[in-house]
Design a protein around this motif. Structure first.
Motif, PDB file in Angstrom:
ATOM      1  N   LEU B  53       7.409  16.253  10.846  1.00 24.42           N
ATOM      2  CA  LEU B  53       7.454  15.654   9.506  1.00 24.42           C
ATOM      3  C   LEU B  53       7.296  14.143   9.576  1.00 24.42           C
ATOM      4  O   LEU B  53       6.619  13.538   8.736  1.00 24.42           O
ATOM      5  CB  LEU B  53       8.777  16.008   8.827  1.00 24.42           C
ATOM      6  CG  LEU B  53       8.887  17.427   8.300  1.00 24.42           C
ATOM      7  CD1 LEU B  53      10.263  17.664   7.751  1.00 24.42           C
ATOM      8  CD2 LEU B  53       7.866  17.644   7.198  1.00 24.42           C
ATOM      9  N   GLY B  54       7.928  13.528  10.583  1.00 26.56           N
ATOM     10  CA  GLY B  54       7.807  12.075  10.730  1.00 26.56           C
ATOM     11  C   GLY B  54       6.369  11.668  10.986  1.00 26.56           C
ATOM     12  O   GLY B  54       5.867  10.706  10.398  1.00 26.56           O
ATOM     13  N   ILE B  55       5.700  12.409  11.876  1.00 29.60           N
ATOM     14  CA  ILE B  55       4.295  12.086  12.158  1.00 29.60           C
ATOM     15  C   ILE B  55       3.462  12.256  10.892  1.00 29.60           C
ATOM     16  O   ILE B  55       2.607  11.417  10.567  1.00 29.60           O
ATOM     17  CB  ILE B  55       3.759  12.984  13.300  1.00 29.60           C
ATOM     18  CG1 ILE B  55       4.449  12.606  14.607  1.00 29.60           C
ATOM     19  CG2 ILE B  55       2.273  12.827  13.453  1.00 29.60           C
ATOM     20  CD1 ILE B  55       4.157  13.541  15.740  1.00 29.60           C
ATOM     21  N   ALA B  56       3.757  13.341  10.140  1.00 27.57           N
ATOM     22  CA  ALA B  56       3.015  13.546   8.890  1.00 27.57           C
ATOM     23  C   ALA B  56       3.255  12.391   7.931  1.00 27.57           C
ATOM     24  O   ALA B  56       2.318  11.895   7.294  1.00 27.57           O
ATOM     25  CB  ALA B  56       3.437  14.863   8.260  1.00 27.57           C
ATOM     26  N   ALA B  57       4.525  11.935   7.842  1.00 24.99           N
ATOM     27  CA  ALA B  57       4.826  10.823   6.942  1.00 24.99           C
ATOM     28  C   ALA B  57       4.104   9.562   7.373  1.00 24.99           C
ATOM     29  O   ALA B  57       3.591   8.802   6.545  1.00 24.99           O
ATOM     30  CB  ALA B  57       6.331  10.575   6.904  1.00 24.99           C
ATOM     31  N   GLY B  58       4.046   9.346   8.697  1.00 24.43           N
ATOM     32  CA  GLY B  58       3.343   8.170   9.189  1.00 24.43           C
ATOM     33  C   GLY B  58       1.878   8.208   8.825  1.00 24.43           C
ATOM     34  O   GLY B  58       1.314   7.222   8.346  1.00 24.43           O
ATOM     35  N   PHE B  59       1.251   9.377   9.035  1.00 27.11           N
ATOM     36  CA  PHE B  59      -0.173   9.439   8.766  1.00 27.11           C
ATOM     37  C   PHE B  59      -0.479   9.451   7.276  1.00 27.11           C
ATOM     38  O   PHE B  59      -1.569   9.084   6.867  1.00 27.11           O
ATOM     39  CB  PHE B  59      -0.787  10.633   9.481  1.00 27.11           C
ATOM     40  CG  PHE B  59      -1.123  10.309  10.888  1.00 27.11           C
ATOM     41  CD1 PHE B  59      -2.363   9.820  11.208  1.00 27.11           C
ATOM     42  CD2 PHE B  59      -0.173  10.429  11.881  1.00 27.11           C
ATOM     43  CE1 PHE B  59      -2.658   9.474  12.504  1.00 27.11           C
ATOM     44  CE2 PHE B  59      -0.457  10.086  13.183  1.00 27.11           C
ATOM     45  CZ  PHE B  59      -1.703   9.607  13.497  1.00 27.11           C
ATOM     46  N   ARG B  60       0.518   9.868   6.479  1.00 25.81           N
ATOM     47  CA  ARG B  60       0.331   9.788   5.025  1.00 25.81           C
ATOM     48  C   ARG B  60       0.149   8.351   4.561  1.00 25.81           C
ATOM     49  O   ARG B  60      -0.636   8.072   3.653  1.00 25.81           O
ATOM     50  CB  ARG B  60       1.528  10.400   4.331  1.00 25.81           C
ATOM     51  CG  ARG B  60       1.208  11.008   3.006  1.00 25.81           C
ATOM     52  CD  ARG B  60       2.452  11.645   2.457  1.00 25.81           C
ATOM     53  NE  ARG B  60       2.847  10.979   1.219  1.00 25.81           N
ATOM     54  CZ  ARG B  60       2.349  11.317   0.032  1.00 25.81           C
ATOM     55  NH1 ARG B  60       1.461  12.259  -0.067  1.00 25.81           N
ATOM     56  NH2 ARG B  60       2.747  10.692  -1.048  1.00 25.81           N
ATOM     57  N   ASN B  61       0.875   7.438   5.256  1.00 23.81           N
ATOM     58  CA  ASN B  61       0.674   6.015   4.941  1.00 23.81           C
ATOM     59  C   ASN B  61      -0.778   5.612   5.154  1.00 23.81           C
ATOM     60  O   ASN B  61      -1.366   4.897   4.343  1.00 23.81           O
ATOM     61  CB  ASN B  61       1.566   5.143   5.829  1.00 23.81           C
ATOM     62  CG  ASN B  61       3.002   5.190   5.393  1.00 23.81           C
ATOM     63  OD1 ASN B  61       3.280   5.405   4.229  1.00 23.81           O
ATOM     64  ND2 ASN B  61       3.903   5.001   6.326  1.00 23.81           N
ATOM     65  N   LEU B  62      -1.346   6.089   6.286  1.00 21.19           N
ATOM     66  CA  LEU B  62      -2.747   5.750   6.577  1.00 21.19           C
ATOM     67  C   LEU B  62      -3.679   6.329   5.518  1.00 21.19           C
ATOM     68  O   LEU B  62      -4.633   5.685   5.094  1.00 21.19           O
ATOM     69  CB  LEU B  62      -3.144   6.279   7.951  1.00 21.19           C
ATOM     70  CG  LEU B  62      -2.469   5.638   9.150  1.00 21.19           C
ATOM     71  CD1 LEU B  62      -3.042   6.214  10.418  1.00 21.19           C
ATOM     72  CD2 LEU B  62      -2.673   4.148   9.129  1.00 21.19           C
ATOM     73  N   MET B  63      -3.367   7.591   5.101  1.00 23.92           N
ATOM     74  CA  MET B  63      -4.210   8.218   4.084  1.00 23.92           C
ATOM     75  C   MET B  63      -4.180   7.415   2.795  1.00 23.92           C
ATOM     76  O   MET B  63      -5.225   7.187   2.161  1.00 23.92           O
ATOM     77  CB  MET B  63      -3.709   9.630   3.794  1.00 23.92           C
ATOM     78  CG  MET B  63      -3.704  10.541   4.986  1.00 23.92           C
ATOM     79  SD  MET B  63      -5.093  11.625   4.970  1.00 23.92           S
ATOM     80  CE  MET B  63      -4.691  12.655   3.589  1.00 23.92           C
ATOM     81  N   ILE B  64      -2.948   6.981   2.404  1.00 21.80           N
ATOM     82  CA  ILE B  64      -2.833   6.212   1.163  1.00 21.80           C
ATOM     83  C   ILE B  64      -3.626   4.920   1.283  1.00 21.80           C
ATOM     84  O   ILE B  64      -4.350   4.522   0.354  1.00 21.80           O
ATOM     85  CB  ILE B  64      -1.351   5.932   0.856  1.00 21.80           C
ATOM     86  CG1 ILE B  64      -0.647   7.230   0.483  1.00 21.80           C
ATOM     87  CG2 ILE B  64      -1.214   4.931  -0.274  1.00 21.80           C
ATOM     88  CD1 ILE B  64       0.830   7.116   0.374  1.00 21.80           C
ATOM     89  N   ALA B  65      -3.549   4.281   2.465  1.00 19.96           N
ATOM     90  CA  ALA B  65      -4.296   3.038   2.656  1.00 19.96           C
ATOM     91  C   ALA B  65      -5.792   3.284   2.564  1.00 19.96           C
ATOM     92  O   ALA B  65      -6.528   2.493   1.952  1.00 19.96           O
ATOM     93  CB  ALA B  65      -3.941   2.425   4.002  1.00 19.96           C
ATOM     94  N   ALA B  66      -6.246   4.412   3.149  1.00 20.65           N
ATOM     95  CA  ALA B  66      -7.677   4.711   3.095  1.00 20.65           C
ATOM     96  C   ALA B  66      -8.118   4.925   1.655  1.00 20.65           C
ATOM     97  O   ALA B  66      -9.171   4.439   1.228  1.00 20.65           O
ATOM     98  CB  ALA B  66      -7.965   5.961   3.932  1.00 20.65           C
TER      99      ALA B  66
END
Lengths: 229, 72
Positions: B53-66
């Motif tokens: 879940l933590g990794i997913a949350a981290g990558f969600r930040n990247l998705m939002i930035a993209a």
């Protein structure tokens, strides 16, 4: 890391409060920063004129520049957030800069101060969210479709915890690192010229970190005001 | 300040803060999982789940930035 000589600690020792301030140097210097800010604000607002005096002039440029910059991000509806955002900026900026003066300790180089600032910011984003969306604010946390709730909800909660930690750790780490480098250079390379470039960089770091803190909190406020995606 | 400069500064601050939030999300997930494992005595399971879940949350930040960068 305890500095060799801190003015206000010595002052408090002299009036018999030494045992308190030795454990809580950052609290003492936070009071100093607060006093400086209150004094400056009092000086600027003492007698405001249409044709401003120098102090008022500086503050007008600073405040209106920040306000324009902020309204550009949040839009016109976010103008009422400006007092909090500007206080955060000014407090962090003065708190960072004060560390460059010999005998002063930057209160932002302690995790307690920065965590308090970050908590205020992040809690206030939720206050804004509830104010703007009412009970529907929970939709920010559950994603677009109902069967994704068990995945999205913990992810969002972890993301919000990461906001607090990243805001506080970034500021703390930068200021603490700056202090530490200065301390090591003073010890190793003598007291005069070797730490000078680091101190010059310190001015830059102080400005950048205060600005980043301000900008990120404004962005979080904006995110709370938007509709759920 | 010119409009273009202020936009550049804004982007700079936002993207420079992205990396830290990714790393911190992963570690928050990991430590939450470890703590919950000790609490409920289910040694590796919750650590793995919350690390994911933590990794997913981290990558969600990247998705939002993209997503943001495409919209701007």
């Amino acid at each position: 890391m305890e500095h060799p000589y801190l003015f206000f600690v010595k002052l408090f020792e002299a009036i018999g409060l030494g045992h308190f301030v030795h454990g809580n140097v950052h609290v003492l210097y936070m009071w100093v920063v607060m006093a400086i800010l209150i004094l400056l604000g009092w000086l600027a607002g003492k007698n405001t004129k249409l044709v401003p005096e120098p102090v008022q002039n500086v503050f007008e440029v600073l405040i209106s520049g920040l306000e324009e910059f902020m309204v550009e991000i949040t839009g016109e509806e976010g103008r009422w957030l400006f007092p909090l955002a500007a206080s955060i900026f000014l407090f962090v900026f003065i708190g960072n800069l004060i560390g460059l003066v010999p005998g002063f300790f930057p209160p932002t180089a302690n995790l307690n101060t920065t965590a308090a600032l970050a908590l205020v910011t992040v809690v206030f984003t939720h206050v804004i969210g509830i104010k703007y969306h009412g009970a529907k604010y929970y939709k920010h946390f559950i994603g677009p479709v109902w069967w994704m709730i068990p995945i999205i909800l913990p992810i969002e909660l972890i993301g919000h915890a990461a906001r607090i930690l990243s805001l506080s750790f970034r500021l703390f780490g930068n200021m603490m690192g700056h202090e530490l480098v200065l301390g090591i250079l003073f010890a190793l390379a003598g007291a005069f010229f070797a730490p000078l470039p680091i101190m010059a960089l310190g001015i830059f770091v102080a400005l950048v970190q205060a600005f980043v803190f301000f900008l990120l909190s404004v962005m979080y406020f904006t995110g709370a005001m938007e509709h759920a995606h | 300040m010119k409009k273009e400069t202020s936009k550049t500064i804004r982007e700079l601050a936002y993207y420079s803060s992205l990396g830290l939030s990714v790393a911190l999300s992963i570690f928050i997930g990991l430590f939450l999982g470890i703590w919950l494992d000790e609490k409920f005595d289910t040694k590796p399971v919750l650590t793995m789940v919350f690390l994911g879940l933590g990794i997913a949350a981290g990558f969600r930040n990247l998705m939002i930035a993209a997503k943001r960068s495409r919209k701007l």
